[in-house]
Design an enzyme around this catalytic site. Structure first.
Site, PDB file in Angstrom:
ATOM      1  N   ASP A  36      72.063  97.354 118.472  1.00 16.67           N
ATOM      2  CA  ASP A  36      73.161  97.564 119.254  1.00 16.67           C
ATOM      3  C   ASP A  36      73.678  96.404 120.160  1.00 16.67           C
ATOM      4  O   ASP A  36      74.535  96.624 120.993  1.00 16.67           O
ATOM      5  CB  ASP A  36      73.208  98.764 120.120  1.00 16.67           C
ATOM      6  CG  ASP A  36      73.249  99.960 119.020  1.00 16.67           C
ATOM      7  OD1 ASP A  36      73.839  99.899 117.799  1.00 16.67           O
ATOM      8  OD2 ASP A  36      73.221 101.205 119.567  1.00 16.67           O
ATOM      9  N   HIS A 239      60.143  69.903 122.975  1.00 15.63           N
ATOM     10  CA  HIS A 239      60.986  71.085 122.858  1.00 15.63           C
ATOM     11  C   HIS A 239      60.499  72.331 123.704  1.00 15.63           C
ATOM     12  O   HIS A 239      60.478  73.531 123.240  1.00 15.63           O
ATOM     13  CB  HIS A 239      61.498  71.371 121.350  1.00 15.63           C
ATOM     14  CG  HIS A 239      62.233  70.143 120.916  1.00 15.63           C
ATOM     15  ND1 HIS A 239      62.655  70.252 119.491  1.00 15.63           N
ATOM     16  CD2 HIS A 239      62.917  69.319 121.608  1.00 15.63           C
ATOM     17  CE1 HIS A 239      63.316  69.007 119.278  1.00 15.63           C
ATOM     18  NE2 HIS A 239      63.577  68.436 120.427  1.00 15.63           N
ATOM     19  N   ASP A 256      65.040  68.977 131.242  1.00 13.76           N
ATOM     20  CA  ASP A 256      66.247  68.634 130.238  1.00 13.76           C
ATOM     21  C   ASP A 256      67.096  69.827 130.235  1.00 13.76           C
ATOM     22  O   ASP A 256      66.780  70.808 129.510  1.00 13.76           O
ATOM     23  CB  ASP A 256      65.591  68.308 128.850  1.00 13.76           C
ATOM     24  CG  ASP A 256      66.771  67.783 127.838  1.00 13.76           C
ATOM     25  OD1 ASP A 256      67.738  67.775 128.075  1.00 13.76           O
ATOM     26  OD2 ASP A 256      65.987  67.197 126.782  1.00 13.76           O
ATOM     27  N   ASP A 267      74.030  66.644 128.538  1.00 14.84           N
ATOM     28  CA  ASP A 267      72.644  66.540 128.086  1.00 14.84           C
ATOM     29  C   ASP A 267      72.115  65.653 129.017  1.00 14.84           C
ATOM     30  O   ASP A 267      72.066  64.487 128.911  1.00 14.84           O
ATOM     31  CB  ASP A 267      72.655  66.067 126.425  1.00 14.84           C
ATOM     32  CG  ASP A 267      71.241  66.246 125.944  1.00 14.84           C
ATOM     33  OD1 ASP A 267      70.295  66.692 126.818  1.00 14.84           O
ATOM     34  OD2 ASP A 267      71.069  65.719 124.926  1.00 14.84           O
ATOM     35  N   HIS A 346      60.208  59.877 119.644  1.00 17.02           N
ATOM     36  CA  HIS A 346      61.580  60.313 119.270  1.00 17.02           C
ATOM     37  C   HIS A 346      62.462  59.081 119.265  1.00 17.02           C
ATOM     38  O   HIS A 346      62.197  58.202 119.806  1.00 17.02           O
ATOM     39  CB  HIS A 346      61.832  61.528 120.022  1.00 17.02           C
ATOM     40  CG  HIS A 346      62.095  61.248 121.679  1.00 17.02           C
ATOM     41  ND1 HIS A 346      63.115  60.533 122.264  1.00 17.02           N
ATOM     42  CD2 HIS A 346      61.143  61.749 122.613  1.00 17.02           C
ATOM     43  CE1 HIS A 346      62.926  60.661 123.583  1.00 17.02           C
ATOM     44  NE2 HIS A 346      61.798  61.064 123.854  1.00 17.02           N
ATOM     45  N   HIS A 350      71.568  60.244 120.488  1.00 13.36           N
ATOM     46  CA  HIS A 350      72.441  60.968 119.697  1.00 13.36           C
ATOM     47  C   HIS A 350      73.640  61.290 119.896  1.00 13.36           C
ATOM     48  O   HIS A 350      74.163  60.797 121.371  1.00 13.36           O
ATOM     49  CB  HIS A 350      71.766  62.592 119.078  1.00 13.36           C
ATOM     50  CG  HIS A 350      71.397  63.327 120.480  1.00 13.36           C
ATOM     51  ND1 HIS A 350      72.522  63.884 121.297  1.00 13.36           N
ATOM     52  CD2 HIS A 350      70.383  63.576 121.283  1.00 13.36           C
ATOM     53  CE1 HIS A 350      72.017  64.666 122.209  1.00 13.36           C
ATOM     54  NE2 HIS A 350      70.619  64.332 122.400  1.00 13.36           N
ATOM     55  N   HIS A 357      73.600  67.686 119.863  1.00 16.28           N
ATOM     56  CA  HIS A 357      73.455  66.790 118.741  1.00 16.28           C
ATOM     57  C   HIS A 357      74.806  66.825 117.901  1.00 16.28           C
ATOM     58  O   HIS A 357      74.871  67.338 116.839  1.00 16.28           O
ATOM     59  CB  HIS A 357      72.048  67.217 118.000  1.00 16.28           C
ATOM     60  CG  HIS A 357      70.941  67.018 118.665  1.00 16.28           C
ATOM     61  ND1 HIS A 357      69.953  67.238 118.126  1.00 16.28           N
ATOM     62  CD2 HIS A 357      70.739  66.715 119.938  1.00 16.28           C
ATOM     63  CE1 HIS A 357      68.677  67.027 119.054  1.00 16.28           C
ATOM     64  NE2 HIS A 357      69.522  66.576 120.144  1.00 16.28           N
ATOM     65  N   GLU A 380      68.094  58.317 125.921  1.00 18.20           N
ATOM     66  CA  GLU A 380      67.009  59.105 126.555  1.00 18.20           C
ATOM     67  C   GLU A 380      65.713  58.985 126.072  1.00 18.20           C
ATOM     68  O   GLU A 380      65.043  59.316 125.458  1.00 18.20           O
ATOM     69  CB  GLU A 380      67.241  60.492 126.089  1.00 18.20           C
ATOM     70  CG  GLU A 380      67.808  60.840 124.576  1.00 18.20           C
ATOM     71  CD  GLU A 380      67.652  62.264 124.176  1.00 18.20           C
ATOM     72  OE1 GLU A 380      67.064  63.123 124.717  1.00 18.20           O
ATOM     73  OE2 GLU A 380      68.586  62.699 123.820  1.00 18.20           O
ATOM     74  N   TYR A 384      55.237  59.916 126.757  1.00 15.73           N
ATOM     75  CA  TYR A 384      54.336  61.215 126.837  1.00 15.73           C
ATOM     76  C   TYR A 384      52.956  61.002 126.641  1.00 15.73           C
ATOM     77  O   TYR A 384      52.716  60.256 125.458  1.00 15.73           O
ATOM     78  CB  TYR A 384      54.875  62.371 125.798  1.00 15.73           C
ATOM     79  CG  TYR A 384      56.516  62.094 125.699  1.00 15.73           C
ATOM     80  CD1 TYR A 384      57.122  63.117 126.601  1.00 15.73           C
ATOM     81  CD2 TYR A 384      57.284  61.270 124.874  1.00 15.73           C
ATOM     82  CE1 TYR A 384      58.464  63.071 126.739  1.00 15.73           C
ATOM     83  CE2 TYR A 384      58.350  61.557 125.115  1.00 15.73           C
ATOM     84  CZ  TYR A 384      59.115  62.259 125.737  1.00 15.73           C
ATOM     85  OH  TYR A 384      60.721  62.333 125.991  1.00 15.73           O
ATOM     86  N   ARG A 402      60.842  61.676 130.564  1.00 12.65           N
ATOM     87  CA  ARG A 402      61.953  61.338 129.885  1.00 12.65           C
ATOM     88  C   ARG A 402      63.232  61.200 131.135  1.00 12.65           C
ATOM     89  O   ARG A 402      63.301  62.036 131.987  1.00 12.65           O
ATOM     90  CB  ARG A 402      62.367  62.366 128.825  1.00 12.65           C
ATOM     91  CG  ARG A 402      63.846  61.941 128.140  1.00 12.65           C
ATOM     92  CD  ARG A 402      63.809  62.766 126.871  1.00 12.65           C
ATOM     93  NE  ARG A 402      64.019  64.441 126.845  1.00 12.65           N
ATOM     94  CZ  ARG A 402      62.949  65.037 126.714  1.00 12.65           C
ATOM     95  NH1 ARG A 402      62.012  64.740 126.225  1.00 12.65           N
ATOM     96  NH2 ARG A 402      63.135  66.459 127.001  1.00 12.65           N
ATOM     97  N   GLU A 404      67.520  61.063 130.822  1.00 11.84           N
ATOM     98  CA  GLU A 404      68.570  60.891 129.654  1.00 11.84           C
ATOM     99  C   GLU A 404      69.723  61.089 130.319  1.00 11.84           C
ATOM    100  O   GLU A 404      69.874  61.787 131.257  1.00 11.84           O
ATOM    101  CB  GLU A 404      68.229  62.386 128.909  1.00 11.84           C
ATOM    102  CG  GLU A 404      69.526  62.510 128.110  1.00 11.84           C
ATOM    103  CD  GLU A 404      69.283  63.704 127.191  1.00 11.84           C
ATOM    104  OE1 GLU A 404      68.423  64.525 127.414  1.00 11.84           O
ATOM    105  OE2 GLU A 404      69.718  63.788 125.770  1.00 11.84           O
TER     106      GLU A 404
HETATM  107  N1  GLY Z   1      68.440  68.401 124.812  1.00 15.10           N
HETATM  108  C1  GLY Z   1      67.898  67.969 123.565  1.00 15.10           C
HETATM  109  C2  GLY Z   1      67.946  66.588 123.600  1.00 15.10           C
HETATM  110  O1  GLY Z   1      67.947  65.893 124.298  1.00 15.10           O
HETATM  111  O2  GLY Z   1      68.449  65.958 122.391  1.00 15.10           O
HETATM  112 MN    MN Z   2      69.414  64.564 124.199  1.00 14.13          MN
HETATM  113 MN    MN Z   3      68.290  66.636 126.411  1.00 11.02          MN
END
Ligand code: GLY
Ligand code: MN
Ligand code: MN
Length: 434
Positions: A36, A239, A256, A267, A346, A350, A357, A380, A384, A402, A404
């Site tokens: 529900d 993540h 983030d 972002d 990474h 993006h 994304h 970004e 690490y 990071r 960004e």
């Molecule tokens: N927050 C996801 C990224 O930075 O791509």
């Molecule tokens: Mn991002």
């Molecule tokens: Mn991000």
């Protein structure tokens, strides 16, 4: 967003589709969380882009040049009892009056009406594979027309990917879209500033995460994605979303988090010391990431390739890591061998828009896409270094950093939409001390 903006988009799409075609796009569905209880509803971004209609159980149909109306919206009927329990519905009248549909039918009548709309067209523009159940229904309708082709019915002979043209449209942001993206960026900046000012050793990650809930909520915005609030070792988990650990004196905190406004995302990532002062080792790594981020942002300008910012970032990271001896050897060779990937695994960004994304091709054929005014992307880079990394002195352990920002390509270069958020170590320390 003005009604005229959605109409402009539909008109542009139909122009590209041409005569003898039909586009069909289902909305997102309500998803059950547990008995529900539903997850908060989030409209399909393509559907939102073309209709501005925020209800589940809807289907948009566009038929360029159709005399009795080009834009048909199937949606839920008004139902006083259902609306008492679950909220208001536009109904067929609202779909026409408030959302600009030329015609609207109850979603429950779709099986009777849609085959008739398909018949006579050559090509169906559709998002095959996105909604499995709808795929089956659509194929069923087409097969049904095929069965009657002997009685003279014209069978659509081609399925065309709707994503292909639609996602190219979405890649270029209009003035109205940029207004919303600037607003989302501004709210996220305030939330990050709040987090920096309030952070103290001994607090829990979720307490800092709650500041984002508060700031987004009070501004009428939603999270564009689950916030990552990772102290110490958790900053090295790309993540990380558990956000349930205590924040220790001497550790870094990587956050983030970004909100969306009317679907348009921001972002942002910042990494700052829990106690307000970077250690020398943390500052060394931070300055490498910052140099990489600035070098990458400099490469965001029309005519440059999508991959130029990434290449600039990996050059700066490789150079920085060799200077502090975390990488050893000739930088050019190290780049070729992708040695940086041990610490930077990474990519540098993006596309950003209705999806965090966002849609849009990164390559055209086998060439990286050229940047053009109106595109928005993130920059970004990060480094690490988990504890016990092989051959790495312990002073570097558990440093995960990071930085960004969200960047708009302009006609002369770029504009950092998230510029208002401090990122130099001295500025962050001054803010946290204040
Ligand atoms: N927050 C996801 C990224 O930075 O791509
Ligand atoms: Mn991002
Ligand atoms: Mn991000």
């Amino acid at each position: 967003m003005k009604k005229s903006e959605f109409k402009r988009r539909r008109t542009q799409l139909m122009k590209m589709m041409g005569k003898g075609t039909i586009a069909i796009l289902p909305s997102a569905s309500q998803v059950t969380r547990n008995r529900d209880v539903d997850f908060p509803f989030r409209q399909d971004s393509d559907f939102l882009y073309l209709t501005g209609f925020d209800e589940p159980d809807s289907v948009m149909v566009l038929i360029p040049g159709r005399k009795h109306g080009e834009y048909i919206l199937f949606c839920r009927e008004k139902d006083p009892e259902q609306e008492t329990w679950h909220g208001r519905r536009a109904g067929q009248e609202g779909a026409v009056e408030d959302y600009g549909a030329d015609d609207s039918f109850p979603i429950d009548d779709m099986d009777d009406i849609l085959p008739g709309l398909l018949e006579g067209n050559d090509a169906i523009f559709y998002v095959m594979g996105r909604y499995a159940e709808f795929d089956q229904r659509l194929i069923g309708w087409v097969n049904h027309i095929k069965e009657q082709s002997r009685s003279g019915l014209h069978v659509p002979s081609e399925f065309v990917s709707l994503d292909y043209i639609l996602h190219d449209m979405r890649l270029f942001k209009s003035r109205e879209e940029l207004k919303l993206m600037r607003k989302a960026a501004a709210i996220s900046v305030i939330a990050h500033l709040r987090a920096m000012k309030l952070c103290r050793p001994g607090q829990y990650e979720y307490q800092i995460a709650a500041e984002f809930d508060h700031e987004f909520g009070r501004s009428g915005a939603q999270h564009a994605y689950p916030a990552i609030v990772g102290g110490g070792a958790n900053g090295c988990i790309l993540h990380y979303t558990e956000n349930n650990q205590v924040l220790n004196d001497g550790d870094l905190l990587l956050i983030d988090s970004g909100c969306e406004v009317q679907g348009y995302a921001s972002d942002i990532t910042r990494t700052f010391p829990v106690n307000g002062k970077y250690s020398p080792a943390q500052r060394d790594i931070y300055n490498i990431v910052l140099a990489a981020q600035m070098a990458a942002i400099k490469k965001v300008k029309p005519g440059n390739q999508w991959n130029d910012p990434h290449n600039a970032a990996i050059r700066a990271i490789t150079k920085g890591l060799t200077e502090i001896k975390l990488l050893k050897g000739n930088p050019a060779k190290l780049i070729k061998e992708q040695a940086y990937r041990k610490y930077y695994m990474h990519r540098t960004g993006h596309w950003l828009g209705l999806d965090v994304h966002d849609v849009g091709d990164y390559k055209v054929g086998d060439q990286w896409r050229l940047l053009e005014p109106g595109m928005v992307l993130t920059i970004e880079p990060g480094i690490y270094i988990p504890a016990h990394s092989k051959g790495v002195h312990r002073k570097w352990w558990d440093i995960g950093i990071r930085i960004e920002d969200d960047v708009l390509v302009t006609s002369t270069g770029c504009e950092v939409l998230t510029q208002a958020l401090v990122k130099k170590p001295g500025e962050i320390e001054a803010l946290m001390a204040g």
